[in-house]
Design an enzyme around this catalytic site. Sequence first.
Site, short mmCIF file in Angstrom:
data_model
loop_
_atom_site.label_atom_id
_atom_site.label_comp_id
_atom_site.label_asym_id
_atom_site.label_seq_id
_atom_site.Cartn_x
_atom_site.Cartn_y
_atom_site.Cartn_z
N GLN A 85 -4.69 -1.50 9.86
CA GLN A 85 -4.23 -2.41 8.67
C GLN A 85 -5.52 -3.96 9.98
OE1 GLN A 85 -3.54 -3.51 5.65
NE2 GLN A 85 -3.76 -5.83 6.46
N LYS A 107 0.46 -1.09 0.40
CA LYS A 107 0.26 -0.05 0.07
C LYS A 107 1.26 1.35 0.05
CE LYS A 107 -3.93 -1.79 1.81
NZ LYS A 107 -4.41 -2.99 3.68
N ASP A 150 -11.33 2.60 3.75
CA ASP A 150 -11.95 1.37 4.52
C ASP A 150 -13.85 1.06 4.14
OD1 ASP A 150 -9.63 -0.50 3.98
OD2 ASP A 150 -9.46 -0.67 6.42
#
Length: 306
Positions: free
Chosen positions: A97, A53, A120
């Site tokens: 994460q 990422k 997200d």
Amino acid sequence: MAELLDGKRIADEILGEVRSELLATEAAGRRPPGLAVVLVGGDPASLVYVGLKVKKCAEIGFHSERYDMPESTTTEELLELIARLNAKHEIDGILVQLPLPKHIPEQRILDAIRPEKDIDGFHPINVGLLYLGQESHALTPCTPTGVIELLERSSVPIEGASAVVIGRSAIVGKPMASLLINRSATVTVCHSRTVDLPGVCRNADILVAAIGKPAFVTDAFIKPGATVVDVGINAVTDPSFVRTVFGEDEKRLAAIEKRGQTIVGDVHPRLAEPVAGRLTPVPGGVGPLTIAMLMKNTYKAYRLAL
Ligand code: NAD
């Protein structure tokens, strides 16, 4: 034989579009979009994902900040970091994460991220906006939103189609269902308690498998000509399982020997390919889209904040 849908090509197309929009904002003298990636602990798969990422941010021209915190981090310490990132002007997107270490309550952390920076799409406000059909000012979860991009850019008709989603997780199955409903598909959501799963799936023009069981979806689940989207990412370590599914697939068998595992989707490709009209391969299908959508969501958060 099914047409294989090339997720990598579509992901590159999306990243190219974000890049060219970014060039225009740069030309207007604006700061670049910023993504903060937070990792707690040293889970090996998470380390790989976070690295990818951050690398993608650099490639595309985003500002990125990486926070590696020890396994022993407390909930309060993590909440404090999130509060700082929530307030930080250069940061448009915050990604924590998952999975978090067991002592940290995941939802409490996700709820603490400002919805405007929740790239997200897991914050209840964004979940609610998606559910209400108000996607234009929501941030929606990357993997199912990537599946929609894949379908739309491959000219798969969604409106009026019968869609079956296997899996009801908050990360994939449920948002996938909402995204499809918002595009006027007729949607059925299946899960571990569904009776006659293959029979329900055989009604689907679009079948999305997000189960977490390698090669689970066989020809018995597929209506001839259907579009089958394989979201599954399953690490398989057993060479005899690989032989059963793929035959003497040298590449996969060598991967197990070298790295101890090969990645297999939820769909049995050898059985699905002769029946399906279109199929996403694993790897190279949905996977590359997830990261592309993370970049697109960060850019959307940046634009919405302007
Ligand atoms: P999850 O474990 O949270 O959910 C799995 C779902 O499958 C559950 O709702 C469960 O009811 C259903 N299920 C389990 N066994 C079943 C059975 N026998 N019959 C019918 N339904 C059954 O998993 P998740 O987070 O939604 O992920 C699903 C898969 O997608 C995993 O393989 C995961 O690794 C993968 N994934 C891929 C990406 C990507 O970028 N491609 C992103 C997220 C998840």
